[in-house]
Scaffold this motif. Structure first.
Motif, PDB file in Angstrom:
ATOM      1  N   GLN A  29       0.871  -1.481  -0.150  1.00  0.00           N
ATOM      2  CA  GLN A  29      -0.154  -0.135   0.038  1.00  0.00           C
ATOM      3  C   GLN A  29       1.077   1.073   0.148  1.00  0.00           C
ATOM      4  N   TRP A  30       0.295   2.411  -0.644  1.00  0.00           N
ATOM      5  CA  TRP A  30       1.289   3.587  -0.608  1.00  0.00           C
ATOM      6  C   TRP A  30       0.492   4.384   0.408  1.00  0.00           C
ATOM      7  N   HIS A  31       1.682   5.026   1.163  1.00  0.00           N
ATOM      8  CA  HIS A  31       1.054   5.921   2.373  1.00  0.00           C
ATOM      9  C   HIS A  31       1.967   7.406   2.078  1.00  0.00           C
ATOM     10  N   SER A  32       1.111   8.528   2.192  1.00  0.00           N
ATOM     11  CA  SER A  32       1.917   9.913   2.212  1.00  0.00           C
ATOM     12  C   SER A  32       2.225  10.245   3.429  1.00  0.00           C
ATOM     13  N   LEU A  33       3.247  10.944   3.711  1.00  0.00           N
ATOM     14  CA  LEU A  33       3.878  11.278   4.966  1.00  0.00           C
ATOM     15  C   LEU A  33       3.288  12.458   5.534  1.00  0.00           C
ATOM     16  N   HIS A  34       2.217  13.048   4.659  1.00  0.00           N
ATOM     17  CA  HIS A  34       1.764  14.245   5.299  1.00  0.00           C
ATOM     18  C   HIS A  34       0.374  14.172   6.193  1.00  0.00           C
ATOM     19  N   ASN A  35      -0.094  12.706   6.084  1.00  0.00           N
ATOM     20  CA  ASN A  35      -1.068  12.564   6.632  1.00  0.00           C
ATOM     21  C   ASN A  35      -1.259  11.076   7.546  1.00  0.00           C
ATOM     22  N   ASN A  36       0.228  10.227   7.391  1.00  0.00           N
ATOM     23  CA  ASN A  36       0.255   9.124   8.025  1.00  0.00           C
ATOM     24  C   ASN A  36       1.308   9.212   8.983  1.00  0.00           C
ATOM     25  N   ARG A  37       1.047   8.357  10.190  1.00  0.00           N
ATOM     26  CA  ARG A  37       2.428   8.296  11.069  1.00  0.00           C
ATOM     27  C   ARG A  37       2.953   7.092  10.680  1.00  0.00           C
ATOM     28  N   VAL A  38       4.391   7.318  10.414  1.00  0.00           N
ATOM     29  CA  VAL A  38       5.335   6.184  10.017  1.00  0.00           C
ATOM     30  C   VAL A  38       6.734   6.747  11.092  1.00  0.00           C
ATOM     31  N   ARG A  39       7.339   5.605  11.497  1.00  0.00           N
ATOM     32  CA  ARG A  39       8.450   5.761  12.305  1.00  0.00           C
ATOM     33  C   ARG A  39       9.415   4.439  11.664  1.00  0.00           C
ATOM     34  N   HIS A  40      10.796   4.734  12.196  1.00  0.00           N
ATOM     35  CA  HIS A  40      11.697   3.730  12.029  1.00  0.00           C
ATOM     36  C   HIS A  40      11.408   2.421  12.901  1.00  0.00           C
ATOM     37  N   PHE A  41      11.476   1.102  12.131  1.00  0.00           N
ATOM     38  CA  PHE A  41      11.239   0.087  13.141  1.00  0.00           C
ATOM     39  C   PHE A  41      12.494  -0.252  13.759  1.00  0.00           C
ATOM     40  N   VAL A  42      12.531  -0.403  15.042  1.00  0.00           N
ATOM     41  CA  VAL A  42      13.662  -0.996  16.123  1.00  0.00           C
ATOM     42  C   VAL A  42      13.024  -2.395  16.435  1.00  0.00           C
TER      43      VAL A  42
END
Length: 87
Positions: free
Chosen positions: A60-73
């Motif tokens: 799926q595509w996600h836009s960073l202007h309206n989605n919360r994304v963080r680096h996986f640890v």
């Protein structure tokens, strides 16, 4: 804004917040792009991430202007990868 400014380049392992399920899900960024979006009444270029989810392979595509994304640890228990019920 250039693709070099993208905090999540292709190959990044990320977690994406799914609001309806109130859960982070682990995915791999398989592609990125800059696309225009209307933000606060203005057209701006925003980074989008094409993600493939670890558990079920959903893409799926996600836009960073309206989605919360963080680096996986990495954690000892990848509970965040558990199957989504719906979206």
């Amino acid at each position: 804004m250039s693709d070099r400014d993208n905090p999540f380049p292709k190959g990044s392992r990320v977690e994406v917040w799914w609001t309806g399920e109130r859960q982070w899900y682990i995915a791999t960024v398989t592609d990125t792009r800059l696309e225009p979006h209307r933000v606060k009444g203005k057209d701006v270029l925003c980074h989008e991430l094409h993600c493939q989810y670890v558990l079920d392979g959903l893409e799926q595509w996600h836009s960073l202007h309206n989605n919360r994304v963080r680096h996986f640890v990495s954690k000892s228990n990848d509970a965040g990868a558990r199957r989504r019920l719906s979206k």
